[in-house]
Design an enzyme around this catalytic site. Structure first.
Site, mmCIF file in Angstrom:
data_model
loop_
_atom_site.group_PDB
_atom_site.id
_atom_site.type_symbol
_atom_site.label_atom_id
_atom_site.label_comp_id
_atom_site.label_asym_id
_atom_site.label_seq_id
_atom_site.Cartn_x
_atom_site.Cartn_y
_atom_site.Cartn_z
ATOM 1 N N HIS A 59 1.162 -1.076 0.068
ATOM 2 C CA HIS A 59 -0.019 -0.059 0.087
ATOM 3 C C HIS A 59 0.832 0.985 0.556
ATOM 4 O O HIS A 59 2.525 1.374 0.446
ATOM 5 C CB HIS A 59 -0.485 0.141 1.503
ATOM 6 C CG HIS A 59 -1.770 -0.945 1.765
ATOM 7 N ND1 HIS A 59 -1.683 -2.104 2.326
ATOM 8 C CD2 HIS A 59 -2.806 -1.199 1.861
ATOM 9 C CE1 HIS A 59 -1.839 -2.631 2.468
ATOM 10 N NE2 HIS A 59 -3.029 -2.299 1.923
ATOM 11 N N ASP A 77 2.463 1.810 2.947
ATOM 12 C CA ASP A 77 2.697 1.252 3.824
ATOM 13 C C ASP A 77 5.263 1.310 4.262
ATOM 14 O O ASP A 77 5.612 1.319 4.339
ATOM 15 C CB ASP A 77 2.967 -0.548 3.669
ATOM 16 C CG ASP A 77 1.548 -1.251 3.018
ATOM 17 O OD1 ASP A 77 1.134 -0.331 4.471
ATOM 18 O OD2 ASP A 77 2.121 -1.509 1.791
ATOM 19 N N ASP A 111 -4.853 -13.996 9.859
ATOM 20 C CA ASP A 111 -4.462 -12.931 8.392
ATOM 21 C C ASP A 111 -3.399 -14.987 8.548
ATOM 22 O O ASP A 111 -2.065 -14.310 8.922
ATOM 23 C CB ASP A 111 -3.697 -12.521 8.616
ATOM 24 C CG ASP A 111 -4.666 -11.138 7.480
ATOM 25 O OD1 ASP A 111 -5.914 -12.054 6.798
ATOM 26 O OD2 ASP A 111 -4.877 -9.786 8.023
#
Ligand code: XLS
Ligand code: NI
Ligand code: NI
Length: 438
Positions: free
Chosen positions: A101, A104, A309
């Site tokens: 992203h 990030d 995740d």
């Protein structure tokens, strides 16, 4: 250059009898299957957010992760150090792709112009590292969910200024994805949904989401971005209801707004779980609609209702996922992005490597099993036989559109006994086990 993980060398394939935790047991990157190297079938990718910026915070506790770059205070220096560390991790593991992203990789500045300058500086550096190593960008994306400005959503915000800001952010994110040769661009709408319908104009929000995507398509066309646009469905979390609920709702949405030809789908295993589907279900649905784009490889916990995740280690899931990919003719622009994080208590730097090894070995083995399963053709043969009634007689007439209710009524009146055959689920599960356990 300073190494961040001096105690870890290149991770090698040692085969299934190896007990070395820092070696691959099943992932032999160079092994050729159908004259394509395993690494090119699998196209493994590092998710910058979890691996480089994940700290281990959860709603009840603070950061736990020990990350060698986290002792740097200056945010731009830290950003650059993260890039170095990311490329060191990828090189050591033989990961040839990454995803990120915008937020990030570079910190936000005091306004959008400064934020974009920060991003440009880090992206320039990433570009150099990509040239040096040959590592590629699987996809770029924009973080339209962390900053408080997105509290009501981004493209579906009630605030037109937020819509505009989000558009500017995505415009820039597509530009940097293009600059880095990204093969895809992902839209994941974490806050594109609602908390309560009492304050929500659902029709306007959905129309605006479509307007936003259309602007993205037009802008990509204008600047010559030829990567694949992907939508990543997720039913909930952070919002109570996300519009990109699952593959089925994404396809319906895209078709309703005449956008389906511009998008494919990025399917995440844990998101399938949250939607009450299997991973294979989501992949199958995308595949039969010609929209299987890419995969966020992770796994959830069936007893927990959120996106845990976890690194994928479930061989059944991995096998059935790769079966769908193989049946789709393999990845085109997509790949297996490890949208996964080590557990909060797996906080040591070496756990990063151990996690990737676990995930990569699982998918490598899953791919090989799925390939044999597909080549063996036993499932196909069974299914072909099961539906064979539609290849002849009245079934064929139904398929060819030659009959309607009246003709079928006339036909049905003459059937004296309907004969069904077993669906043989247990037999088929045993066949699957035979391949997995072989
Ligand atoms: C969150 C999503 C996110 C996307 C990228 O649940 O998986 O990480 O993959 O925005
Ligand atoms: Ni994801
Ligand atoms: Ni997710």
């Amino acid at each position: 250059m300073k190494e961040f993980f001096p105690e870890i060398g290149k991770i090698e394939f040692e085969g299934k009898n190896s007990k070395n935790p820092l070696a691959f047991k099943f992932y032999d990157a160079e092994k050729k299957i159908d004259s394509i190297k395993l690494k090119d079938h699998l196209r493994f990718s590092l998710a910058f957010w979890h691996t480089m910026t994940g700290t281990g915070v959860d709603p009840f506790g603070m950061a736990t992760m020990l990350r060698p770059w986290d002792n740097m205070d200056d945010p731009m220096k830290k950003a650059m150090a993260r890039v170095d560390a990311a490329f060191e991790i990828m090189t050591k593991l033989g990961l040839e792709y990454f995803c990120f992203h915008d937020r990030d990789v570079a910190p936000e500045g005091k306004n959008l112009a400064e934020t974009n300058r920060n991003l440009d500086e880090v992206v320039g550096y990433i570009h150099r590292k990509m040239d040096e190593t040959g590592i590629k960008l699987l996809w770029g994306t924009a973080n339209l969910f962390s900053n408080p400005r997105y509290m009501h959503g981004a493209a579906t915000s009630c605030n037109a200024n937020v819509f505009a800001y989000a558009a500017a952010q995505v415009k820039k994110a597509i530009e940097v994805t293009l600059e880095l040769g990204g093969e895809n661009y992902v839209f994941w709408g974490g806050r594109e949904g609602y908390e309560t319908l009492l304050n929500t104009d659902m029709k306007l929000e959905l129309d605006n989401l479509a307007r936003f995507l259309k602007m993205a398509v037009e802008y990509a066309d204008k600047i010559g971005f030829e990567g694949q646009f992907l939508i990543e469905p997720k039913p909930k979390e952070p919002t109570k209801h996300q519009y990109d609920f699952d593959v089925s709702s994404v396809i319906a949405f895209l078709k309703q707004y005449d956008l389906d030809r511009y998008f494919k789908i990025n399917i995440e295993s844990n998101h399938a779980t949250l939607a009450g589907h299997t991973f294979q279900h989501e992949l199958r649905l995308a595949r039969i609609n010609g929209m299987l784009g890419s995969i966020d490889a992770n796994q959830g916990d069936l007893l927990l209702g959120w996106d845990t995740d976890q690194y994928p280690t479930d061989i059944y899931n991995a096998t059935l996922a790769m079966y769908e990919v193989i049946k789709d003719g393999g990845f085109k622009s997509g790949g297996l992005n490890f949208d996964a994080k080590p557990r909060r208590s797996s906080f040591e730097p070496r756990d990063i490597f151990l996690s990737f090894i676990a995930g990569m070995d699982t998918f490598a083995k899953g791919f090989e099993i799925a390939k044999e399963l597909a080549d063996g053709g036993e499932l196909d043969d069974f299914i072909e036989e099961r539906y064979s009634g539609f290849t002849k007689g009245i079934g064929k007439k139904i398929i060819d559109g030659e009959v309607g209710f009246e003709e079928l009524e006339r036909y049905a009146m003459k059937i004296d006994r309907i004969v069904n055959h077993s669906g043989s689920q247990e037999l088929l599960e045993a066949i699957l086990n035979r391949y997995i356990l072989a």
